[in-house]
Design an enzyme around this catalytic site. Sequence first.
Site, PDB file in Angstrom:
ATOM      1  N   PRO A 128      68.057 -24.786 -59.238  1.00  0.00           N
ATOM      2  CA  PRO A 128      68.181 -23.371 -58.873  1.00  0.00           C
ATOM      3  C   PRO A 128      67.888 -23.119 -57.384  1.00  0.00           C
ATOM      4  O   PRO A 128      68.560 -22.314 -56.749  1.00  0.00           O
ATOM      5  CB  PRO A 128      67.140 -22.687 -59.769  1.00  0.00           C
ATOM      6  CG  PRO A 128      67.037 -23.588 -60.975  1.00  0.00           C
ATOM      7  CD  PRO A 128      67.262 -24.982 -60.471  1.00  0.00           C
ATOM      8  N   GLN A 279     112.399 -13.312 -45.834  1.00  0.00           N
ATOM      9  CA  GLN A 279     111.658 -14.280 -45.020  1.00  0.00           C
ATOM     10  C   GLN A 279     110.149 -14.197 -45.263  1.00  0.00           C
ATOM     11  O   GLN A 279     109.443 -15.209 -45.242  1.00  0.00           O
ATOM     12  CB  GLN A 279     111.971 -14.045 -43.534  1.00  0.00           C
ATOM     13  CG  GLN A 279     111.578 -15.205 -42.666  1.00  0.00           C
ATOM     14  CD  GLN A 279     111.907 -14.952 -41.215  1.00  0.00           C
ATOM     15  OE1 GLN A 279     111.288 -14.093 -40.580  1.00  0.00           O
ATOM     16  NE2 GLN A 279     112.874 -15.657 -40.689  1.00  0.00           N
ATOM     17  N   GLY A 340     102.346  -7.252 -58.526  1.00  0.00           N
ATOM     18  CA  GLY A 340     101.470  -6.685 -59.557  1.00  0.00           C
ATOM     19  C   GLY A 340     101.386  -7.569 -60.796  1.00  0.00           C
ATOM     20  O   GLY A 340     100.332  -7.672 -61.431  1.00  0.00           O
ATOM     21  N   GLU A 363      80.642 -30.126 -55.767  1.00  0.00           N
ATOM     22  CA  GLU A 363      80.660 -31.395 -55.003  1.00  0.00           C
ATOM     23  C   GLU A 363      80.626 -31.161 -53.491  1.00  0.00           C
ATOM     24  O   GLU A 363      81.272 -31.858 -52.724  1.00  0.00           O
ATOM     25  CB  GLU A 363      81.828 -32.290 -55.430  1.00  0.00           C
ATOM     26  CG  GLU A 363      81.613 -32.799 -56.844  1.00  0.00           C
ATOM     27  CD  GLU A 363      82.297 -34.107 -57.167  1.00  0.00           C
ATOM     28  OE1 GLU A 363      82.511 -34.925 -56.266  1.00  0.00           O
ATOM     29  OE2 GLU A 363      82.605 -34.301 -58.357  1.00  0.00           O
TER      30      GLU A 363
HETATM   31  N1  COS Z   1      76.281 -42.106 -46.913  1.00  0.00           N
HETATM   32  C1  COS Z   1      75.136 -42.795 -46.753  1.00  0.00           C
HETATM   33  N2  COS Z   1      74.020 -42.249 -46.187  1.00  0.00           N
HETATM   34  C2  COS Z   1      74.097 -40.965 -45.782  1.00  0.00           C
HETATM   35  C3  COS Z   1      75.253 -40.187 -45.939  1.00  0.00           C
HETATM   36  C4  COS Z   1      76.384 -40.798 -46.527  1.00  0.00           C
HETATM   37  N3  COS Z   1      77.533 -40.149 -46.692  1.00  0.00           N
HETATM   38  N4  COS Z   1      75.028 -38.936 -45.470  1.00  0.00           N
HETATM   39  C5  COS Z   1      73.759 -38.917 -45.024  1.00  0.00           C
HETATM   40  N5  COS Z   1      73.200 -40.155 -45.210  1.00  0.00           N
HETATM   41  C6  COS Z   1      71.856 -40.571 -44.843  1.00  0.00           C
HETATM   42  C7  COS Z   1      71.592 -40.307 -43.370  1.00  0.00           C
HETATM   43  O1  COS Z   1      72.016 -41.418 -42.577  1.00  0.00           O
HETATM   44  C8  COS Z   1      70.082 -40.154 -43.332  1.00  0.00           C
HETATM   45  O2  COS Z   1      69.506 -41.446 -43.384  1.00  0.00           O
HETATM   46  P1  COS Z   1      68.030 -41.804 -42.791  1.00  0.00           P
HETATM   47  O3  COS Z   1      67.051 -41.417 -43.831  1.00  0.00           O
HETATM   48  O4  COS Z   1      68.077 -43.281 -42.598  1.00  0.00           O
HETATM   49  O5  COS Z   1      67.873 -41.016 -41.531  1.00  0.00           O
HETATM   50  C9  COS Z   1      69.802 -39.454 -44.647  1.00  0.00           C
HETATM   51  O6  COS Z   1      70.907 -39.762 -45.513  1.00  0.00           O
HETATM   52  C10 COS Z   1      69.649 -37.958 -44.520  1.00  0.00           C
HETATM   53  O7  COS Z   1      70.854 -37.442 -43.989  1.00  0.00           O
HETATM   54  P2  COS Z   1      70.939 -36.011 -43.300  1.00  0.00           P
HETATM   55  O8  COS Z   1      69.876 -35.908 -42.248  1.00  0.00           O
HETATM   56  O9  COS Z   1      72.349 -35.818 -42.881  1.00  0.00           O
HETATM   57  O10 COS Z   1      70.526 -35.067 -44.512  1.00  0.00           O
HETATM   58  P3  COS Z   1      70.535 -33.474 -44.652  1.00  0.00           P
HETATM   59  O11 COS Z   1      69.355 -33.066 -45.417  1.00  0.00           O
HETATM   60  O12 COS Z   1      70.792 -32.855 -43.322  1.00  0.00           O
HETATM   61  O13 COS Z   1      71.773 -33.199 -45.651  1.00  0.00           O
HETATM   62  C11 COS Z   1      74.043 -32.835 -46.312  1.00  0.00           C
HETATM   63  C12 COS Z   1      73.049 -33.600 -45.416  1.00  0.00           C
HETATM   64  C13 COS Z   1      73.972 -31.354 -46.086  1.00  0.00           C
HETATM   65  C14 COS Z   1      75.406 -33.366 -45.920  1.00  0.00           C
HETATM   66  C15 COS Z   1      73.755 -33.185 -47.798  1.00  0.00           C
HETATM   67  O14 COS Z   1      72.528 -32.638 -48.214  1.00  0.00           O
HETATM   68  C16 COS Z   1      74.838 -32.721 -48.743  1.00  0.00           C
HETATM   69  O15 COS Z   1      75.878 -33.395 -48.894  1.00  0.00           O
HETATM   70  N6  COS Z   1      74.655 -31.562 -49.424  1.00  0.00           N
HETATM   71  C17 COS Z   1      75.599 -31.091 -50.423  1.00  0.00           C
HETATM   72  C18 COS Z   1      75.225 -31.606 -51.758  1.00  0.00           C
HETATM   73  C19 COS Z   1      76.325 -31.434 -52.765  1.00  0.00           C
HETATM   74  O16 COS Z   1      77.456 -31.827 -52.555  1.00  0.00           O
HETATM   75  N7  COS Z   1      75.964 -30.870 -53.916  1.00  0.00           N
HETATM   76  C20 COS Z   1      76.853 -30.749 -55.010  1.00  0.00           C
HETATM   77  C21 COS Z   1      76.300 -31.531 -56.133  1.00  0.00           C
HETATM   78  S1  COS Z   1      77.476 -32.273 -57.189  1.00  0.00           S
HETATM   79  S2  COS Z   1      78.385 -30.790 -58.062  1.00  0.00           S
END
Ligand code: COS
Length: 409
Positions: A128, A279, A340, A363
Amino acid sequence: MVDFTLTDEQKDLRELAHDFSEKEIRPVAWDYDRDATWPQEIIDKAFEVGLMNVHIPEAYGGPGLDYLSGCLIEEELGWGCSGIGTSLMANGLASAPLLIGASEETKKKYLGMITEQPKLSSFCLTEPDAGSDVSGMKTRAVKKGDKYVISGSKCFITNGGYADWYTVYAKTDPEAGHRGITAFVVDRHSDGVTVDKKEDKLGQRASNTATISFDEVEVPAENMLGEENHGFKLAMTTLDRTRPAVSSMAVGIARAAFEFAAEYSKERVQFGVPIAMHQAVAFMIADMATKIEASRLLVWESAVLLDQGKRNTLVSSHAKRFAADTAMEVTVDAVQVYGGYGFIKEYPVEKLMRDAKIMQLYEGTSQIQRLVIAREVLMPRQVDEPQPETTPKETQASERAAEQAPAVA
Ligand code: COS
């Protein structure tokens, strides 16, 4: 130079999925949407013909298909009904972390469970108060002897009410931010697991979306996926792998809306000619076609990179963001072409518009994809590094696929 020549096997798979969608999904899709009915009968049939669990290697009972083949299938299922398609596809998201990080025994047990029978599994990441901000999760896993005890609540869980096991992410070191998260596979029938709430949704109403609660649920330590406190990266690697498939579903929705709108524009006469001759309408149809084509190319590129064992983070986010936004734009325009009538449930396009919205949310929202893209292009990391945690079996599948599948240069 990009060559997307499909193999005969890939063309056959696409045809199989299209026929299944046309015969088994399309005729009932609007009824399932109206009643928000669970499509168990269709799941059973899809399982029978081999349209589920497509990336699970043969060693665990699946066909071990390459990622591009998976995308071809998902586009056709999305074309039929993305709500039903999502129900069929969610095992892919739940099983990806096992393929990457589970022990051989755990893979055999839990992947075998879903390949032997039409059973389901769910990916439990979102909470949540922790959606886009994954590391803000509150679910805890505390080590006690040879077990972990999990407590917390996960929301918006696809297939949650019908799954037999869950991939659950929990904090094992709450002070360590993203470096304190661990993933586990949790049996649905464990004491303390409850399915709390089925959501009543705007779109994709045939898919089940539930809240799952874990109250002091004991999980054997061998159910841990990957290493302790490495769950955040496991989740990110998983999403890199699954975003091509979900993006394909978006392409399928857009293609369905485009086909309905194009057909209608040739039939509907206003000012003495079919509206396609105006168009204003013809250009809307043209823009739909271009966006769908561009989306598909990005999606296929993101899948082929995976099949070649390359890191696809950037292209996967390009694909997800562009295909999801395209699905939304194209379905809104399809309603506009119908005028409509498009707003009326008797006509097909309003469902597609409602279904498309979730593509910009699940995702990873379109905003999160832009965040990933911005980071990747402004602070590029090494882009051709191999996927780090690929299992030997998957490597073989990738190599096979790289031989058969189109190359991206
Ligand atoms: N593959 C491997 N490692 C990754 C990565 C990837 N694609 N993306 C980030 N990492 C690693 C980074 O290198 C970093 O590593 P270190 O700990 O060695 O520094 C670590 O993960 C943290 O990465 P980052 O600082 O980018 O994390 P953030 O908290 O800023 O979050 C986002 C990054 C926002 C991109 C991430 O939280 C995200 O994808 N959120 C969306 C989640 C989502 O899709 N939810 C839906 C759920 S399924 S329905």
